[in-house]
Write an enzyme that holds these catalytic residues in place. Sequence first.
Site, mmCIF file in Angstrom:
data_model
loop_
_atom_site.group_PDB
_atom_site.id
_atom_site.type_symbol
_atom_site.label_atom_id
_atom_site.label_comp_id
_atom_site.label_asym_id
_atom_site.label_seq_id
_atom_site.Cartn_x
_atom_site.Cartn_y
_atom_site.Cartn_z
ATOM 1 N N CYS A 111 35.452 38.906 40.342
ATOM 2 C CA CYS A 111 34.595 40.029 39.921
ATOM 3 C C CYS A 111 34.310 41.038 41.031
ATOM 4 O O CYS A 111 33.882 42.157 40.740
ATOM 5 C CB CYS A 111 33.281 39.505 39.359
ATOM 6 S SG CYS A 111 33.506 38.426 37.946
ATOM 7 N N HIS A 249 27.003 44.450 39.931
ATOM 8 C CA HIS A 249 27.914 43.754 39.026
ATOM 9 C C HIS A 249 27.117 43.322 37.801
ATOM 10 O O HIS A 249 25.973 42.859 37.913
ATOM 11 C CB HIS A 249 28.505 42.534 39.738
ATOM 12 C CG HIS A 249 29.347 41.670 38.855
ATOM 13 N ND1 HIS A 249 30.311 42.171 38.016
ATOM 14 C CD2 HIS A 249 29.362 40.317 38.675
ATOM 15 C CE1 HIS A 249 30.884 41.187 37.365
ATOM 16 N NE2 HIS A 249 30.322 40.052 37.741
ATOM 17 N N ASN A 279 30.446 40.920 30.779
ATOM 18 C CA ASN A 279 30.994 40.842 32.129
ATOM 19 C C ASN A 279 32.486 41.221 32.099
ATOM 20 O O ASN A 279 33.312 40.450 31.629
ATOM 21 C CB ASN A 279 30.807 39.414 32.660
ATOM 22 C CG ASN A 279 31.294 39.246 34.077
ATOM 23 O OD1 ASN A 279 31.947 40.127 34.630
ATOM 24 N ND2 ASN A 279 30.979 38.110 34.671
#
Length: 358
Positions: A111, A249, A279
């Site tokens: 990520c 994030h 996500n």
Amino acid sequence: MTHAAITGWGKCLPPAVLSNADLATFLDTTDEWITSRTGIRERRISHVPLGELAYVASRRALAAAALEPREVELIVFGTCSHDDQVPNMASGLQCRIGAEGCAAMDLNTACTSFLYGLSTATAMIRSGVVSNALVVGAELISPFMDWTDRNVAVLFGDGAAAVVLQATERPEGVLAELLGCSGESREILRVHGMGGAYVNKGRPYGEVSWQFEGQEIFRKAVHGMSHACEAALGKAKLEPPEIDLVVPHQANLRIIEAVAKRARVPMERVYVNVQRYGNMSSATVPVALCEALEGGRIRPGSLLLTPAFGGGLSYCAQVLRWGERTHPLGSSDAELPPCDRSALEIVRDVLEAKRRPA
Ligand code: UT7
């Protein structure tokens, strides 16, 4: 001293929307559980390969910077969900946009890949290796998702975004950062089936199952992101009240709230879009940057903070100063091909394909 300003930005979200109610049609879950534990209400599911999402986002970013593709000197393609490992994704993008001959590399820290890429490209511009770069954060998680596992299937989505960096003598772009990794905790997030370790184990490539310790990841994420924020702010000699907008994030609203609290930044100064996309791994921060610009949340000279974490467990935070321009110089006519299936149909196709013998 040379810096690397962000002069272009563009995003590409596939149109098919998978709602929490859609997930509840084939998983033992509820909208109430997903919303209260994660903040996520819906996510996008792509009908096209990863390279296509990245291509559209990149064309839009280049148009916003008014940079011709042939002028691009470096492509850093951040992803952990490649269409192909060899040849890499960056070479395909180079060819597709017409950036002949430029340096082109993939970067995978899960990520945090986009932000690791942003720091890498910034360092290469600062040191004079290149004078500009296209940095991509793009993910196509849906084909690699275990759609029978409610612990993970409700959390992720597909999407892409890109930024253009250009050398400048003004103190813009990344001013300071902390990049880190807690490798000793790497087993708490493992996607079985994506890599050579699974060859000859009777598991076709892409036939995945997720090893995922949600609560432990949650704890490590909050700790890693908070530590990175403090260290990056310290290096930039800035205090939390001086940050205009945190663009974190987007994995879980509760993680974002916990990091903001520890960083002593009120939620009014935190950009949140996890409710609409879930996500998207490395795509979350660049998509959020694009939307924050579109919504007027980033102003000329704004100071930004970008904490993130991912598999590995990697973590980082960048302190960025935005330049004078917050509007794109141009627009691109690049579009995805039309989508004739619902998100639920695309997911059902992935499930069906996995049930069929190879
Ligand atoms: O980029 C890295 C990506 N990873 C992450 O961001 C994950 C970080 N972790 C999290 O976001 C949270 O830990 C989760 C959202 C994954 C889970 O939230 P939680 O509050 O930590 O829930 P929990 O692990 O305590 O699970 C509670 C219960 C369990 O049932 P039992 O064992 O208590 O009976 C789960 O089986 O919730 C159950 N559960 C679900 N129930 C309905 C797990 N997933 C679901 C679901 N729907 N989708």
